[in-house]
Scaffold this motif. Sequence first.
Motif, PDB file in Angstrom:
ATOM      1  N   ASP A   1       0.813  -1.304   0.015  1.00  0.00           N
ATOM      2  CA  ASP A   1       0.304   0.110   0.034  1.00  0.00           C
ATOM      3  C   ASP A   1       1.044   0.991   0.350  1.00  0.00           C
ATOM      4  OD1 ASP A   1      -2.553   2.002   0.542  1.00  0.00           O
ATOM      5  OD2 ASP A   1      -1.233   1.964   2.250  1.00  0.00           O
ATOM      6  N   ARG A   2       1.226   1.808  -1.175  1.00  0.00           N
ATOM      7  CA  ARG A   2       1.347   3.427  -1.248  1.00  0.00           C
ATOM      8  C   ARG A   2       1.227   4.380   0.047  1.00  0.00           C
ATOM      9  NH1 ARG A   2       0.621   6.805  -6.455  1.00  0.00           N
ATOM     10  NH2 ARG A   2       2.049   5.718  -7.229  1.00  0.00           N
ATOM     11  N   GLU A   3       0.275   4.917   0.601  1.00  0.00           N
ATOM     12  CA  GLU A   3       0.358   5.020   1.178  1.00  0.00           C
ATOM     13  C   GLU A   3       1.076   4.902   2.900  1.00  0.00           C
ATOM     14  OE1 GLU A   3      -1.849   8.528   2.064  1.00  0.00           O
ATOM     15  OE2 GLU A   3      -0.302   7.827   0.236  1.00  0.00           O
TER      16      GLU A   3
ATOM     17  N   LYS B   1       0.030  15.106  -7.846  1.00  0.00           N
ATOM     18  CA  LYS B   1      -0.830  13.855  -7.210  1.00  0.00           C
ATOM     19  C   LYS B   1      -1.092  14.129  -5.581  1.00  0.00           C
ATOM     20  CE  LYS B   1       1.533   9.892  -8.624  1.00  0.00           C
ATOM     21  NZ  LYS B   1       2.047  10.750  -9.397  1.00  0.00           N
TER      22      LYS B   1
ATOM     23  N   HIS C   1       1.655   9.644   1.153  1.00  0.00           N
ATOM     24  CA  HIS C   1       2.554   9.921  -0.252  1.00  0.00           C
ATOM     25  C   HIS C   1       3.847  10.745  -0.890  1.00  0.00           C
ATOM     26  CE1 HIS C   1       4.622   7.776  -3.715  1.00  0.00           C
ATOM     27  NE2 HIS C   1       4.712   8.719  -4.801  1.00  0.00           N
TER      28      HIS C   1
ATOM     29  N   TYR D   1      11.662   4.583  -0.610  1.00  0.00           N
ATOM     30  CA  TYR D   1      10.734   4.547  -1.390  1.00  0.00           C
ATOM     31  C   TYR D   1      10.787   4.604  -2.248  1.00  0.00           C
ATOM     32  CZ  TYR D   1       7.966   8.637  -2.448  1.00  0.00           C
ATOM     33  OH  TYR D   1       7.010   9.856  -2.914  1.00  0.00           O
TER      34      TYR D   1
ATOM     35  N   GLU E   1      10.096   0.984  -3.526  1.00  0.00           N
ATOM     36  CA  GLU E   1       8.567   1.080  -3.913  1.00  0.00           C
ATOM     37  C   GLU E   1       7.354   1.466  -4.979  1.00  0.00           C
ATOM     38  OE1 GLU E   1       7.394  -2.099  -1.839  1.00  0.00           O
ATOM     39  OE2 GLU E   1       8.588  -2.651  -1.157  1.00  0.00           O
ATOM     40  N   GLU E   2       8.444   2.246  -5.278  1.00  0.00           N
ATOM     41  CA  GLU E   2       7.693   3.481  -6.568  1.00  0.00           C
ATOM     42  C   GLU E   2       7.839   2.492  -7.925  1.00  0.00           C
ATOM     43  OE1 GLU E   2       4.751   5.534  -7.722  1.00  0.00           O
ATOM     44  OE2 GLU E   2       4.972   4.643  -5.523  1.00  0.00           O
TER      45      GLU E   2
ATOM     46  N   ARG F   1       5.997  -0.332  -7.989  1.00  0.00           N
ATOM     47  CA  ARG F   1       4.643  -0.413  -8.274  1.00  0.00           C
ATOM     48  C   ARG F   1       5.085  -0.320 -10.058  1.00  0.00           C
ATOM     49  NH1 ARG F   1       0.629   0.773  -5.538  1.00  0.00           N
ATOM     50  NH2 ARG F   1       1.619   1.043  -4.300  1.00  0.00           N
TER      51      ARG F   1
END
Length: 309
Positions: free
Chosen positions: A19-21, A109, A115, A212, A215-216, A219
């Motif tokens: 989960d990004r958040e 965003k 984020h 960070y 993970e991005e 995605r």
Amino acid sequence: MTALTEDGTPRDALGPLKDREGVARRLLEASAKHSFDPDAELDWNAPFDPDKWFWPPELVSLYDTPLWRRMPQEQRMDLARHEAASLASLGVWFEIILMQLLVRHIYDKPLTSAHVRYALTEIADECRHSMMFARLIRRGGAPAYPVTRLHHNVGRVMKAVSTTPGSFACTLLGEEILDWMQRLTFPDERVQPLVRGVTRIHVIEESRHVRYAREELRRQMVTAPRWERNLTRVTSGQAARIFSVAFVNPQVYTDVGLDRAEALAQVRASAHRRDVMQSGARRLTDFLDDIGVLQGVGRRMWRSSGLLA
């Protein structure tokens, strides 16, 4: 049968997306506990120890070459001081690029999201790091070593037009190799205390930046269109080739009284140097391979950079 993405990457290799958040909230909590003000944290006025290095000798580009074996100890230590300044200069150049990439990433965003808030926190970290590196260069007495005009202008273009996955792939390239070297530096008692303090701060704060970016990028390699993933493979390979060349400014050899052409030839021929650079990149290249970045022409470019065995 293993499900594949449209360009042949095994989906299972990409792993479940977090989960990004949730990731951002955890990084914000870590930032609140473990962030530093280098101006207050470090003793910038302490005298340097003439018997200590500015960079571990094994990480100096000429280490264990015939030229290194001919150099007196004083010249070796001076080269380490100049290479530390060169790496710090490269770090400032890279951090400035990274800050613009992060600003571009969050421009569209949700402004109240964790984020975005973490990206702004990271930008603040990078501002402090850039000032810290610049102050270290001045304090160490060696000159700043900017990248070549060509690489400077390539960076100008890249930070203006890079895609999101390309931006995070380049971010990891700039962060993870230096991070590996700094993890060897800050506990090394042969190294100047100020250098150890700078690298310790950078390692602690950069570990969040790497998380960070990883993970991005993971995605993006699932959600980005095929053309963007393919472009990322090529641009990351080209960035690896630039980074490997720009890693140490060859002017350092001239400035410590060495023949530049001879020094460069011996660095290129050095098995030890090649192993250092590949060891520094291995954690990154393993990750990029797992998520499908190291494919096709991009993989060949990574090999030609010397960072991938």
